[in-house]
Design a protein around this motif. Structure first.
Motif: not given
Length: 159
Positions: A108-110, A38-39, A88, A124, A85-86
């Motif tokens: 999830t992410g875009t 997530s990071n 999760n 996403g 970058p987002d």
């Protein structure tokens, strides 16, 4: 006799408490893996992960016989950090049996650029993932994983 029963009950309680602490430790160890997912651009999370992975840890995602090393995995995550970058990676369930921790999670992410050749044009994805981590002596030694990347690409392409 009462003292013997009390002593026996105390020993059973101590063993059960110790076993619970080990199980909690395995789950906490595995959670560090998802903290990085997530990071993915975080150097601190990458360093924390290297502390819980065995030196010869292997990521196994299919039956090709090819595995991914810790260094290759961390490199991939750094790339994901730039591409998504987002990102999760939410743990939805974590189950432990012996040395194995099985995790059902949702990624999830875009992506901000084409992913696996698909330009999502700002769309996403939301996919299911299943992982099985083997933990020995407080270190993750192997991770078997399946992610629905085909579903992600379908969502990104707008289908």
């Amino acid at each position: 006799m009462t003292n013997l029963k009390t002593l026996a009950a105390g020993a059973v309680l101590a063993i059960a408490t110790s076993a619970s602490a080990v199980m909690a430790g395995n789950k906490e160890t595995v959670q560090v893996f998802y903290d990085l997912l997530s990071n993915p651009a975080s150097e601190a999370h990458a360093q924390a992960l290297t502390g819980v992975l065995a030196q010869d840890w292997a990521s196994i995602g299919d039956y090709s016989g090819k595995t991914k090393s810790m260094e290759a995995f961390l490199g991939q995550m750094g790339g994901f950090g730039k591409l998504i970058p987002d990102l999760n990676w939410k743990v939805e369930a974590m189950h432990e049996a012996g040395n194995f921790v099985t995790v059902r999670s949702r990624a999830t992410g875009t992506p901000v650029a084409p992913m696996f050749g698909v330009d999502g044009q700002g769309r996403g994805f939301d996919i299911l993932t299943i992982d099985i981590h083997e933990v020995k002596d407080g270190k993750i030694v192997e991770t078997y994983h399946v992610e629905d990347w085909a579903g992600a690409l379908q969502q990104l392409s707008g289908q």
